[in-house]
Scaffold this motif. Structure first.
Motif, PDB file in Angstrom:
ATOM      1  N   TYR A   1      39.750  20.624  10.546  1.00 42.98           N
ATOM      2  CA  TYR A   1      40.956  19.897  10.113  1.00 42.98           C
ATOM      3  C   TYR A   1      41.860  20.804   9.283  1.00 42.98           C
ATOM      4  CZ  TYR A   1      38.373  19.505   5.662  1.00 42.98           C
ATOM      5  OH  TYR A   1      37.674  19.782   4.505  1.00 42.98           O
ATOM      6  N   TRP A   2      43.127  20.403   9.179  1.00 43.76           N
ATOM      7  CA  TRP A   2      44.074  21.049   8.284  1.00 43.76           C
ATOM      8  C   TRP A   2      43.860  20.504   6.870  1.00 43.76           C
ATOM      9  CZ3 TRP A   2      46.971  25.140   9.524  1.00 43.76           C
ATOM     10  CH2 TRP A   2      47.155  25.405  10.882  1.00 43.76           C
ATOM     11  N   ILE A   3      43.921  21.387   5.888  1.00 46.73           N
ATOM     12  CA  ILE A   3      43.749  20.982   4.489  1.00 46.73           C
ATOM     13  C   ILE A   3      45.119  20.580   3.955  1.00 46.73           C
ATOM     14  CG2 ILE A   3      42.927  21.665   2.209  1.00 46.73           C
ATOM     15  CD1 ILE A   3      41.292  23.881   3.617  1.00 46.73           C
ATOM     16  N   ASP A   4      45.323  19.271   3.798  1.00 45.95           N
ATOM     17  CA  ASP A   4      46.627  18.763   3.370  1.00 45.95           C
ATOM     18  C   ASP A   4      46.665  18.373   1.895  1.00 45.95           C
ATOM     19  OD1 ASP A   4      47.811  19.025   5.927  1.00 45.95           O
ATOM     20  OD2 ASP A   4      46.854  17.158   6.576  1.00 45.95           O
ATOM     21  N   ASN A   5      45.503  18.228   1.276  1.00 45.74           N
ATOM     22  CA  ASN A   5      45.442  17.841  -0.132  1.00 45.74           C
ATOM     23  C   ASN A   5      45.403  19.110  -0.978  1.00 45.74           C
ATOM     24  OD1 ASN A   5      45.061  16.651  -2.606  1.00 45.74           O
ATOM     25  ND2 ASN A   5      43.190  15.543  -2.045  1.00 45.74           N
ATOM     26  N   VAL A   6      46.556  19.563  -1.417  1.00 46.26           N
ATOM     27  CA  VAL A   6      46.679  20.845  -2.116  1.00 46.26           C
ATOM     28  C   VAL A   6      47.433  20.647  -3.423  1.00 46.26           C
ATOM     29  CG1 VAL A   6      47.596  23.199  -2.007  1.00 46.26           C
ATOM     30  CG2 VAL A   6      46.679  22.116   0.062  1.00 46.26           C
ATOM     31  N   PHE A  24      40.481  24.286   7.855  1.00 42.48           N
ATOM     32  CA  PHE A  24      39.040  24.389   7.588  1.00 42.48           C
ATOM     33  C   PHE A  24      38.232  24.100   8.847  1.00 42.48           C
ATOM     34  CE2 PHE A  24      34.877  22.623   6.680  1.00 42.48           C
ATOM     35  CZ  PHE A  24      34.368  23.542   5.783  1.00 42.48           C
ATOM     36  N   ARG A  25      37.161  24.874   9.014  1.00 35.59           N
ATOM     37  CA  ARG A  25      36.180  24.599  10.067  1.00 35.59           C
ATOM     38  C   ARG A  25      34.809  25.040   9.561  1.00 35.59           C
ATOM     39  NH1 ARG A  25      38.426  26.841  14.602  1.00 35.59           N
ATOM     40  NH2 ARG A  25      38.941  24.818  15.529  1.00 35.59           N
ATOM     41  N   ASN A  26      33.786  24.293   9.858  1.00 33.51           N
ATOM     42  CA  ASN A  26      32.423  24.740   9.556  1.00 33.51           C
ATOM     43  C   ASN A  26      31.530  24.496  10.763  1.00 33.51           C
ATOM     44  OD1 ASN A  26      32.392  21.783   8.993  1.00 33.51           O
ATOM     45  ND2 ASN A  26      30.258  22.180   8.400  1.00 33.51           N
ATOM     46  N   ARG A  27      30.500  25.315  10.869  1.00 36.48           N
ATOM     47  CA  ARG A  27      29.578  25.162  11.996  1.00 36.48           C
ATOM     48  C   ARG A  27      28.250  25.797  11.657  1.00 36.48           C
ATOM     49  NH1 ARG A  27      31.436  25.631  18.329  1.00 36.48           N
ATOM     50  NH2 ARG A  27      29.592  24.601  19.187  1.00 36.48           N
ATOM     51  N   LEU A  59      38.957  20.017  -0.254  1.00 37.77           N
ATOM     52  CA  LEU A  59      38.350  19.708   1.042  1.00 37.77           C
ATOM     53  C   LEU A  59      38.015  18.225   1.114  1.00 37.77           C
ATOM     54  CD1 LEU A  59      35.993  22.788   1.546  1.00 37.77           C
ATOM     55  CD2 LEU A  59      38.416  22.545   2.108  1.00 37.77           C
ATOM     56  N   GLN A  60      37.669  17.751   2.300  1.00 38.32           N
ATOM     57  CA  GLN A  60      37.349  16.340   2.490  1.00 38.32           C
ATOM     58  C   GLN A  60      35.885  16.031   2.205  1.00 38.32           C
ATOM     59  OE1 GLN A  60      38.573  15.302   6.477  1.00 38.32           O
ATOM     60  NE2 GLN A  60      40.680  16.047   6.180  1.00 38.32           N
ATOM     61  N   HIS A  61      35.131  17.026   1.789  1.00 41.72           N
ATOM     62  CA  HIS A  61      33.679  16.912   1.659  1.00 41.72           C
ATOM     63  C   HIS A  61      33.205  18.064   0.780  1.00 41.72           C
ATOM     64  CE1 HIS A  61      33.823  20.343   4.330  1.00 41.72           C
ATOM     65  NE2 HIS A  61      34.758  19.663   4.961  1.00 41.72           N
ATOM     66  N   HIS A  62      31.920  18.108   0.505  1.00 36.78           N
ATOM     67  CA  HIS A  62      31.393  19.252  -0.248  1.00 36.78           C
ATOM     68  C   HIS A  62      30.881  20.319   0.717  1.00 36.78           C
ATOM     69  CE1 HIS A  62      27.352  18.016   0.856  1.00 36.78           C
ATOM     70  NE2 HIS A  62      26.789  18.927   0.074  1.00 36.78           N
TER      71      HIS A  62
END
Length: 492
Positions: free
Chosen positions: A34-39, A88-91, A476-479
Protein backbone atom coordinates in the motif's frame (compact mmCIF):
# COMPACT_ATOMS: atom_id res chain seq x y z
CA UNK A 1 4.74 15.83 17.70
CA UNK A 2 7.24 16.46 20.48
CA UNK A 3 10.37 14.48 19.72
CA UNK A 4 12.46 15.07 22.82
CA UNK A 5 11.06 13.80 26.10
CA UNK A 6 12.22 15.36 29.32
CA UNK A 7 13.13 13.32 32.37
CA UNK A 8 10.12 14.76 34.22
CA UNK A 9 7.70 13.13 31.75
CA UNK A 10 8.80 9.66 32.74
CA UNK A 11 9.09 7.29 35.66
CA UNK A 12 12.01 8.15 37.95
CA UNK A 13 13.53 4.73 37.26
CA UNK A 14 12.38 3.65 33.81
CA UNK A 15 11.65 5.28 30.48
CA UNK A 16 9.47 2.37 29.34
CA UNK A 17 7.22 -0.45 30.48
CA UNK A 18 7.97 -4.06 29.68
CA UNK A 19 4.42 -4.52 28.40
CA UNK A 20 4.91 -1.76 25.82
CA UNK A 21 8.26 -3.20 24.72
CA UNK A 22 6.79 -6.71 24.37
CA UNK A 23 4.35 -5.51 21.70
CA UNK A 24 7.14 -5.43 19.14
CA UNK A 25 7.61 -9.18 19.56
CA UNK A 26 4.21 -10.17 18.22
CA UNK A 27 4.10 -12.07 14.94
CA UNK A 28 3.05 -10.28 11.77
CA UNK A 29 1.33 -12.87 9.62
CA UNK A 30 -0.10 -10.61 6.92
CA UNK A 31 1.73 -9.40 3.83
CA UNK A 32 0.89 -5.81 2.82
CA UNK A 33 1.16 -3.65 -0.28
CA UNK A 34 0.00 0.00 0.00
CA UNK A 35 0.88 3.68 -0.29
CA UNK A 36 1.72 5.33 3.04
CA UNK A 37 -0.73 8.23 3.25
CA UNK A 38 -0.60 8.95 7.00
CA UNK A 39 2.46 11.20 7.19
CA UNK A 40 3.44 13.88 9.70
CA UNK A 41 5.75 16.48 8.26
CA UNK A 42 7.03 16.25 4.69
CA UNK A 43 9.13 13.58 3.01
CA UNK A 44 12.11 15.39 1.44
CA UNK A 45 11.54 15.28 -2.35
CA UNK A 46 15.26 14.70 -2.94
CA UNK A 47 15.20 11.61 -0.69
CA UNK A 48 14.84 9.05 -3.45
CA UNK A 49 15.39 5.31 -3.14
CA UNK A 50 14.35 2.23 -1.20
CA UNK A 51 14.86 1.22 2.40
CA UNK A 52 14.99 -2.55 2.81
CA UNK A 53 14.75 -4.11 6.26
CA UNK A 54 15.05 -7.76 7.35
CA UNK A 55 14.19 -9.49 10.58
CA UNK A 56 12.08 -12.24 12.11
CA UNK A 57 8.43 -11.84 11.26
CA UNK A 58 7.07 -14.88 13.09
CA UNK A 59 7.63 -15.77 16.72
CA UNK A 60 5.41 -18.85 16.59
CA UNK A 61 4.35 -21.51 14.10
CA UNK A 62 0.60 -22.02 14.40
CA UNK A 63 0.76 -21.15 18.10
CA UNK A 64 3.95 -23.11 18.86
CA UNK A 65 6.33 -20.48 20.20
CA UNK A 66 9.95 -20.26 19.11
CA UNK A 67 12.47 -19.98 21.92
CA UNK A 68 14.45 -16.98 20.68
CA UNK A 69 13.65 -14.21 18.17
CA UNK A 70 16.82 -14.97 16.20
CA UNK A 71 15.14 -18.28 15.25
CA UNK A 72 12.21 -16.50 13.55
CA UNK A 73 11.52 -16.73 9.81
CA UNK A 74 12.89 -13.81 7.80
CA UNK A 75 10.52 -11.12 6.56
CA UNK A 76 11.55 -8.30 4.22
CA UNK A 77 10.02 -4.83 4.52
CA UNK A 78 10.39 -2.48 1.56
CA UNK A 79 9.72 1.26 1.85
CA UNK A 80 10.26 3.07 -1.44
CA UNK A 81 10.56 6.86 -1.42
CA UNK A 82 10.12 9.04 -4.53
CA UNK A 83 8.77 12.52 -5.24
CA UNK A 84 7.76 13.06 -1.63
CA UNK A 85 5.66 9.89 -1.46
CA UNK A 86 6.24 6.46 0.09
CA UNK A 87 5.07 2.92 -0.63
CA UNK A 88 5.23 -0.08 1.70
CA UNK A 89 5.45 -3.79 0.94
CA UNK A 90 6.44 -6.74 3.10
CA UNK A 91 6.88 -10.40 2.29
CA UNK A 92 8.18 -13.51 3.97
CA UNK A 93 11.17 -15.16 2.36
CA UNK A 94 9.99 -18.49 0.97
CA UNK A 95 12.80 -20.61 2.33
CA UNK A 96 12.45 -24.37 2.23
CA UNK A 97 11.94 -24.43 6.00
CA UNK A 98 9.33 -21.68 5.97
CA UNK A 99 7.28 -23.38 3.26
CA UNK A 100 7.47 -26.78 4.96
CA UNK A 101 6.46 -25.48 8.39
CA UNK A 102 3.63 -23.34 7.05
CA UNK A 103 2.27 -26.38 5.23
CA UNK A 104 2.65 -28.64 8.26
CA UNK A 105 1.41 -25.91 10.64
CA UNK A 106 4.02 -26.87 13.23
CA UNK A 107 7.70 -26.55 14.07
CA UNK A 108 9.75 -29.02 12.02
CA UNK A 109 13.29 -27.75 12.62
CA UNK A 110 15.57 -27.02 15.54
CA UNK A 111 16.68 -23.42 15.84
CA UNK A 112 20.25 -22.27 16.44
CA UNK A 113 19.26 -20.19 19.47
CA UNK A 114 17.09 -22.60 21.42
CA UNK A 115 13.98 -23.60 19.47
CA UNK A 116 13.44 -27.36 19.63
CA UNK A 117 11.09 -29.61 17.74
CA UNK A 118 8.14 -30.75 19.89
CA UNK A 119 8.68 -34.14 21.50
CA UNK A 120 11.60 -33.52 23.83
CA UNK A 121 15.14 -34.76 23.41
CA UNK A 122 14.07 -37.92 21.59
CA UNK A 123 12.67 -35.80 18.76
CA UNK A 124 15.86 -33.72 18.55
CA UNK A 125 18.72 -36.13 19.25
CA UNK A 126 21.41 -36.20 16.53
CA UNK A 127 19.42 -33.77 14.37
CA UNK A 128 22.02 -31.31 13.06
CA UNK A 129 20.00 -30.05 10.09
CA UNK A 130 20.16 -26.27 9.91
CA UNK A 131 17.11 -24.32 8.80
CA UNK A 132 18.19 -21.38 6.63
CA UNK A 133 15.86 -18.68 7.97
CA UNK A 134 17.32 -15.81 5.90
CA UNK A 135 16.37 -13.33 8.63
CA UNK A 136 19.39 -11.14 9.41
CA UNK A 137 20.15 -8.64 6.65
CA UNK A 138 19.14 -7.61 3.15
CA UNK A 139 21.42 -5.96 0.58
CA UNK A 140 21.11 -4.73 -2.99
CA UNK A 141 24.34 -5.40 -4.87
CA UNK A 142 25.20 -6.22 -8.46
CA UNK A 143 21.60 -5.74 -9.50
CA UNK A 144 20.37 -8.39 -7.06
CA UNK A 145 18.43 -8.18 -3.81
CA UNK A 146 19.84 -10.73 -1.36
CA UNK A 147 18.49 -11.84 2.01
CA UNK A 148 21.37 -12.91 4.25
CA UNK A 149 21.73 -15.32 7.15
CA UNK A 150 25.27 -15.94 8.27
CA UNK A 151 25.19 -19.73 8.52
CA UNK A 152 24.24 -20.49 4.91
CA UNK A 153 23.92 -19.13 1.38
CA UNK A 154 21.80 -16.04 0.53
CA UNK A 155 18.32 -16.04 -0.99
CA UNK A 156 17.73 -13.86 -4.03
CA UNK A 157 14.53 -11.81 -4.13
CA UNK A 158 12.75 -9.72 -6.74
CA UNK A 159 13.54 -6.10 -5.72
CA UNK A 160 10.04 -4.91 -6.64
CA UNK A 161 7.69 -7.71 -5.60
CA UNK A 162 9.99 -9.34 -2.97
CA UNK A 163 9.20 -12.73 -4.51
CA UNK A 164 11.77 -15.37 -3.54
CA UNK A 165 13.71 -16.35 -6.67
CA UNK A 166 15.99 -19.01 -5.18
CA UNK A 167 19.35 -19.38 -3.50
CA UNK A 168 22.36 -17.41 -4.70
CA UNK A 169 25.69 -19.18 -5.24
CA UNK A 170 27.62 -16.45 -7.11
CA UNK A 171 28.26 -18.53 -10.22
CA UNK A 172 29.33 -21.57 -8.21
CA UNK A 173 31.71 -19.78 -5.83
CA UNK A 174 29.49 -20.89 -2.95
CA UNK A 175 28.49 -24.51 -2.52
CA UNK A 176 25.21 -25.84 -1.13
CA UNK A 177 24.86 -24.70 2.48
CA UNK A 178 28.15 -22.76 2.51
CA UNK A 179 28.09 -19.77 4.82
CA UNK A 180 28.05 -16.16 3.62
CA UNK A 181 27.92 -13.67 6.49
CA UNK A 182 25.00 -11.33 7.13
CA UNK A 183 27.41 -8.43 7.77
CA UNK A 184 29.12 -7.45 4.52
CA UNK A 185 31.03 -4.18 4.35
CA UNK A 186 30.85 -1.90 1.33
CA UNK A 187 34.24 -0.45 0.42
CA UNK A 188 33.46 2.83 -1.38
CA UNK A 189 36.80 2.85 -3.20
CA UNK A 190 38.82 -0.34 -3.52
CA UNK A 191 42.51 0.28 -4.20
CA UNK A 192 42.82 -3.05 -6.03
CA UNK A 193 40.04 -2.18 -8.45
CA UNK A 194 41.08 1.27 -9.56
CA UNK A 195 38.91 3.00 -6.99
CA UNK A 196 35.71 1.15 -7.90
CA UNK A 197 33.47 0.15 -4.98
CA UNK A 198 33.41 -3.45 -3.83
CA UNK A 199 31.54 -5.60 -1.36
CA UNK A 200 33.67 -7.42 1.24
CA UNK A 201 32.19 -10.32 3.19
CA UNK A 202 33.29 -13.40 5.10
CA UNK A 203 32.24 -16.82 6.27
CA UNK A 204 33.09 -18.75 9.42
CA UNK A 205 33.60 -22.50 9.63
CA UNK A 206 34.17 -23.12 13.34
CA UNK A 207 35.84 -26.08 14.99
CA UNK A 208 38.91 -26.74 17.14
CA UNK A 209 40.46 -24.35 14.67
CA UNK A 210 38.32 -21.95 12.64
CA UNK A 211 38.45 -21.18 8.95
CA UNK A 212 37.70 -17.58 8.00
CA UNK A 213 37.00 -17.13 4.30
CA UNK A 214 36.97 -13.63 2.81
CA UNK A 215 35.04 -12.73 -0.35
CA UNK A 216 35.31 -9.54 -2.39
CA UNK A 217 32.66 -8.79 -5.04
CA UNK A 218 32.82 -6.18 -7.79
CA UNK A 219 29.90 -3.85 -8.65
CA UNK A 220 28.53 -6.49 -11.04
CA UNK A 221 28.16 -8.92 -8.15
CA UNK A 222 31.01 -11.20 -9.28
CA UNK A 223 33.43 -12.66 -6.73
CA UNK A 224 36.82 -11.29 -7.80
CA UNK A 225 38.82 -12.40 -4.75
CA UNK A 226 38.38 -15.26 -2.29
CA UNK A 227 40.90 -16.47 0.27
CA UNK A 228 40.65 -18.69 3.34
CA UNK A 229 42.64 -18.51 6.58
CA UNK A 230 42.85 -20.83 9.57
CA UNK A 231 43.00 -19.38 13.08
CA UNK A 232 43.30 -21.33 16.33
CA UNK A 233 40.29 -21.98 18.53
CA UNK A 234 36.52 -21.81 18.25
CA UNK A 235 35.32 -18.52 16.74
CA UNK A 236 31.88 -17.07 17.36
CA UNK A 237 31.92 -14.01 15.10
CA UNK A 238 28.89 -12.08 13.84
CA UNK A 239 30.46 -8.94 12.37
CA UNK A 240 33.77 -7.51 11.16
CA UNK A 241 35.24 -4.28 9.86
CA UNK A 242 37.47 -3.34 6.95
CA UNK A 243 40.05 -0.74 6.05
CA UNK A 244 41.56 -0.33 2.58
CA UNK A 245 44.19 -2.95 3.48
CA UNK A 246 42.75 -5.17 6.23
CA UNK A 247 39.80 -7.19 7.48
CA UNK A 248 39.52 -7.13 11.28
CA UNK A 249 37.67 -9.71 13.41
CA UNK A 250 37.15 -9.89 17.17
CA UNK A 251 37.34 -13.46 18.44
CA UNK A 252 35.21 -13.40 21.56
CA UNK A 253 36.41 -15.59 24.46
CA UNK A 254 33.86 -18.41 24.36
CA UNK A 255 33.81 -22.18 24.39
CA UNK A 256 31.41 -24.54 22.67
CA UNK A 257 30.31 -27.89 24.11
CA UNK A 258 28.56 -29.89 21.34
CA UNK A 259 27.41 -32.79 23.54
CA UNK A 260 24.07 -31.28 24.71
CA UNK A 261 23.38 -30.30 21.11
CA UNK A 262 24.02 -33.83 19.83
CA UNK A 263 21.86 -35.35 22.56
CA UNK A 264 18.92 -33.13 21.66
CA UNK A 265 18.97 -31.39 25.04
CA UNK A 266 20.16 -27.93 24.00
CA UNK A 267 20.39 -25.85 20.83
CA UNK A 268 23.74 -24.69 19.51
CA UNK A 269 23.41 -21.18 20.93
CA UNK A 270 22.80 -22.61 24.40
CA UNK A 271 26.06 -24.56 24.24
CA UNK A 272 28.24 -21.43 23.97
CA UNK A 273 29.74 -20.20 27.23
CA UNK A 274 31.60 -16.96 27.83
CA UNK A 275 35.07 -17.21 29.39
CA UNK A 276 35.62 -14.00 31.39
CA UNK A 277 39.18 -14.94 32.35
CA UNK A 278 40.31 -15.29 28.74
CA UNK A 279 41.29 -12.33 26.54
CA UNK A 280 39.44 -11.19 23.44
CA UNK A 281 41.59 -11.73 20.38
CA UNK A 282 41.77 -9.24 17.52
CA UNK A 283 42.47 -10.98 14.21
CA UNK A 284 43.91 -8.74 11.49
CA UNK A 285 43.92 -10.30 7.99
CA UNK A 286 45.45 -8.48 5.01
CA UNK A 287 42.96 -8.08 2.18
CA UNK A 288 45.46 -8.24 -0.65
CA UNK A 289 48.04 -10.85 0.37
CA UNK A 290 47.73 -14.45 1.51
CA UNK A 291 50.13 -14.01 4.44
CA UNK A 292 50.72 -11.66 7.32
CA UNK A 293 47.84 -12.46 9.66
CA UNK A 294 48.35 -10.92 13.09
CA UNK A 295 46.48 -11.85 16.28
CA UNK A 296 46.55 -9.42 19.19
CA UNK A 297 44.95 -9.61 22.61
CA UNK A 298 42.82 -7.18 24.56
CA UNK A 299 40.71 -7.39 27.70
CA UNK A 300 37.83 -9.85 27.81
CA UNK A 301 34.53 -8.64 26.39
CA UNK A 302 31.93 -9.57 23.83
CA UNK A 303 31.35 -7.79 20.51
CA UNK A 304 28.36 -8.33 18.23
CA UNK A 305 28.73 -5.22 16.09
CA UNK A 306 31.38 -2.80 14.95
CA UNK A 307 30.89 0.77 13.79
CA UNK A 308 33.95 1.37 11.63
CA UNK A 309 37.73 1.07 11.38
CA UNK A 310 40.48 3.12 9.76
CA UNK A 311 44.26 3.23 9.46
CA UNK A 312 46.53 5.87 11.00
CA UNK A 313 50.21 5.25 10.26
CA UNK A 314 51.06 1.89 11.87
CA UNK A 315 47.82 1.71 13.81
CA UNK A 316 44.32 0.52 13.09
CA UNK A 317 41.55 2.29 14.98
CA UNK A 318 38.40 0.23 15.56
CA UNK A 319 35.10 1.44 17.04
CA UNK A 320 32.92 -1.36 18.44
CA UNK A 321 29.94 -2.04 20.67
CA UNK A 322 31.25 -4.03 23.63
CA UNK A 323 29.53 -5.98 26.39
CA UNK A 324 31.12 -7.19 29.60
CA UNK A 325 30.06 -10.71 28.70
CA UNK A 326 27.93 -12.69 26.25
CA UNK A 327 24.20 -12.36 27.01
CA UNK A 328 23.73 -16.13 27.16
CA UNK A 329 20.58 -17.88 25.98
CA UNK A 330 19.16 -19.71 28.97
CA UNK A 331 17.14 -22.92 28.54
CA UNK A 332 13.47 -22.66 29.52
CA UNK A 333 13.70 -18.85 29.49
CA UNK A 334 11.28 -16.44 27.80
CA UNK A 335 12.96 -13.69 25.81
CA UNK A 336 9.93 -11.44 26.35
CA UNK A 337 10.60 -11.48 30.11
CA UNK A 338 14.20 -10.28 29.95
CA UNK A 339 15.34 -8.27 32.96
CA UNK A 340 17.24 -5.43 31.32
CA UNK A 341 18.48 -4.06 34.63
CA UNK A 342 20.27 -7.33 35.42
CA UNK A 343 22.33 -7.25 32.21
CA UNK A 344 25.30 -5.03 31.48
CA UNK A 345 24.64 -2.66 28.57
CA UNK A 346 26.43 -2.52 25.26
CA UNK A 347 28.72 0.52 25.11
CA UNK A 348 30.84 2.14 22.41
CA UNK A 349 34.61 1.56 22.75
CA UNK A 350 37.56 2.60 20.62
CA UNK A 351 40.48 0.20 20.14
CA UNK A 352 43.94 1.20 18.96
CA UNK A 353 45.82 -1.71 17.40
CA UNK A 354 49.53 -1.25 16.69
CA UNK A 355 50.66 -3.77 14.10
CA UNK A 356 54.38 -3.15 14.74
CA UNK A 357 54.35 -3.61 18.51
CA UNK A 358 51.50 -6.12 18.59
CA UNK A 359 49.84 -4.10 21.34
CA UNK A 360 46.19 -3.13 21.62
CA UNK A 361 44.65 -0.57 23.95
CA UNK A 362 41.10 0.64 24.37
CA UNK A 363 39.00 3.45 25.82
CA UNK A 364 35.29 4.01 26.20
CA UNK A 365 33.65 6.53 23.87
CA UNK A 366 30.01 6.28 24.93
CA UNK A 367 28.84 4.78 28.22
CA UNK A 368 25.13 5.10 27.42
CA UNK A 369 23.52 1.78 26.44
CA UNK A 370 23.69 1.67 22.64
CA UNK A 371 23.62 -0.68 19.63
CA UNK A 372 23.28 -0.76 15.83
CA UNK A 373 25.81 1.86 14.70
CA UNK A 374 25.56 3.59 11.32
CA UNK A 375 27.88 5.95 9.45
CA UNK A 376 28.11 7.76 6.14
CA UNK A 377 28.68 4.90 3.63
CA UNK A 378 31.35 6.92 1.81
CA UNK A 379 33.59 6.68 4.90
CA UNK A 380 33.52 2.93 5.53
CA UNK A 381 37.11 2.00 6.40
CA UNK A 382 38.16 5.65 6.55
CA UNK A 383 38.64 8.23 9.31
CA UNK A 384 35.26 9.73 10.10
CA UNK A 385 33.60 12.24 12.39
CA UNK A 386 29.94 11.34 12.85
CA UNK A 387 28.32 8.19 14.13
CA UNK A 388 24.60 7.47 14.50
CA UNK A 389 23.38 4.74 16.81
CA UNK A 390 20.33 3.36 18.58
CA UNK A 391 20.47 4.22 22.28
CA UNK A 392 18.64 4.03 25.58
CA UNK A 393 16.69 7.11 26.61
CA UNK A 394 18.56 7.49 29.89
CA UNK A 395 22.30 8.01 30.21
CA UNK A 396 22.88 5.16 32.66
CA UNK A 397 21.74 1.58 33.01
CA UNK A 398 20.57 -1.01 30.53
CA UNK A 399 17.24 -0.61 28.73
CA UNK A 400 15.59 -1.14 25.36
CA UNK A 401 16.68 1.19 22.58
CA UNK A 402 14.27 4.13 22.54
CA UNK A 403 16.42 6.91 21.12
CA UNK A 404 18.77 7.85 18.30
CA UNK A 405 22.13 9.29 19.27
CA UNK A 406 24.44 11.33 17.06
CA UNK A 407 28.06 11.39 18.25
CA UNK A 408 30.65 13.85 16.98
CA UNK A 409 33.82 11.81 17.43
CA UNK A 410 36.03 14.88 16.99
CA UNK A 411 34.36 17.39 19.34
CA UNK A 412 32.54 14.96 21.64
CA UNK A 413 29.19 16.69 21.08
CA UNK A 414 26.07 14.53 21.46
CA UNK A 415 22.57 14.99 20.08
CA UNK A 416 19.71 12.77 21.22
CA UNK A 417 16.31 12.22 19.64
CA UNK A 418 14.03 10.10 21.82
CA UNK A 419 10.80 8.22 21.18
CA UNK A 420 10.29 7.42 24.88
CA UNK A 421 8.21 6.53 26.75
CA UNK A 422 6.19 4.39 24.30
CA UNK A 423 8.46 4.23 21.25
CA UNK A 424 11.19 1.65 20.58
CA UNK A 425 13.95 2.08 18.00
CA UNK A 426 15.56 -0.19 15.43
CA UNK A 427 18.82 0.18 13.53
CA UNK A 428 19.31 3.68 12.06
CA UNK A 429 20.44 4.10 8.47
CA UNK A 430 22.34 7.19 7.28
CA UNK A 431 21.41 8.32 3.76
CA UNK A 432 23.61 11.03 2.21
CA UNK A 433 21.90 13.95 0.52
CA UNK A 434 22.56 13.95 -3.26
CA UNK A 435 25.68 16.04 -4.00
CA UNK A 436 26.36 16.47 -0.26
CA UNK A 437 29.48 18.44 0.60
CA UNK A 438 29.64 17.60 4.30
CA UNK A 439 29.85 14.23 6.06
CA UNK A 440 26.62 14.70 8.01
CA UNK A 441 24.59 16.25 5.18
CA UNK A 442 21.76 13.79 4.77
CA UNK A 443 19.06 11.99 6.70
CA UNK A 444 18.81 9.31 9.34
CA UNK A 445 16.04 6.75 8.76
CA UNK A 446 14.80 4.41 11.47
CA UNK A 447 11.76 2.27 12.20
CA UNK A 448 10.08 3.05 15.51
CA UNK A 449 7.60 0.71 17.18
CA UNK A 450 4.79 2.83 18.64
CA UNK A 451 3.23 0.92 21.52
CA UNK A 452 0.40 3.46 21.85
CA UNK A 453 -1.07 2.43 18.49
CA UNK A 454 0.66 -0.98 18.09
CA UNK A 455 2.13 0.13 14.79
CA UNK A 456 5.50 1.07 13.37
CA UNK A 457 6.59 4.41 11.97
CA UNK A 458 9.40 5.34 9.64
CA UNK A 459 11.10 8.35 11.20
CA UNK A 460 13.21 10.67 9.05
CA UNK A 461 15.62 13.01 10.84
CA UNK A 462 17.96 15.69 9.52
CA UNK A 463 21.34 14.06 10.12
CA UNK A 464 23.10 17.40 10.42
CA UNK A 465 21.01 18.54 13.39
CA UNK A 466 18.75 16.33 15.49
CA UNK A 467 17.61 19.43 17.38
CA UNK A 468 15.49 20.37 14.38
CA UNK A 469 13.16 17.56 15.35
CA UNK A 470 11.46 15.10 13.05
CA UNK A 471 11.53 15.90 9.32
CA UNK A 472 8.80 13.34 8.65
CA UNK A 473 7.10 10.49 10.45
CA UNK A 474 5.40 7.91 8.25
CA UNK A 475 2.73 5.94 10.08
CA UNK A 476 2.33 2.38 8.83
CA UNK A 477 -1.00 0.57 9.08
CA UNK A 478 0.45 -2.12 11.34
CA UNK A 479 3.56 -2.97 13.33
CA UNK A 480 6.78 -4.46 11.99
CA UNK A 481 8.33 -6.87 14.51
CA UNK A 482 11.69 -5.76 15.86
CA UNK A 483 14.12 -6.35 13.04
CA UNK A 484 17.84 -6.79 12.65
CA UNK A 485 19.56 -5.14 9.69
CA UNK A 486 18.88 -3.46 6.39
CA UNK A 487 20.18 -1.05 3.78
CA UNK A 488 19.13 1.88 1.64
CA UNK A 489 19.71 1.99 -2.10
CA UNK A 490 19.14 4.75 -4.63
CA UNK A 491 19.49 2.34 -7.55
CA UNK A 492 15.87 1.16 -7.73
Amino acid sequence: MQTLKTEENLSPKKSYTREDWQGGYKSLTQEYDYWIDNVEGQIPPELHGTLFRNGPGLFDINGQSIHHPFDGDGMISRISLANGRAHFRNRFIRTEGYLAEQKAEKILHRGVFGTQKPGGWLANIFDFKIKNIANTNVIYWGGKLLALWEAAEPHQLDPQTLETLGKEYFDGVLSEGEAFSAHPRFDPSCNQDGGAPCLVNFSIKPGRSTTITIFELNPDGKVVRKHAHSVPGFCFIHDFVITPNYCIFFQNPVTFNPIPLALGIRAAGECIKFQPNQPTQIIVIPRHTQTGIKILETQAGFVFHHANAFEVDDEIVIDSICYESLPEVEPESDFRQVNFEAISPGQLWRFHVNLDSGKACQKIIESRCCEFPSINPELVGRDYQYLYIGAAHRETGNAPLQALLKIDLKSGERQLWSAAPRGFIGEPIFVPRPDAQKEDDGWVLALVYDATHHRSDLVILDASDFNKGTVARLHLQHHIPYGLHGNFTTEI
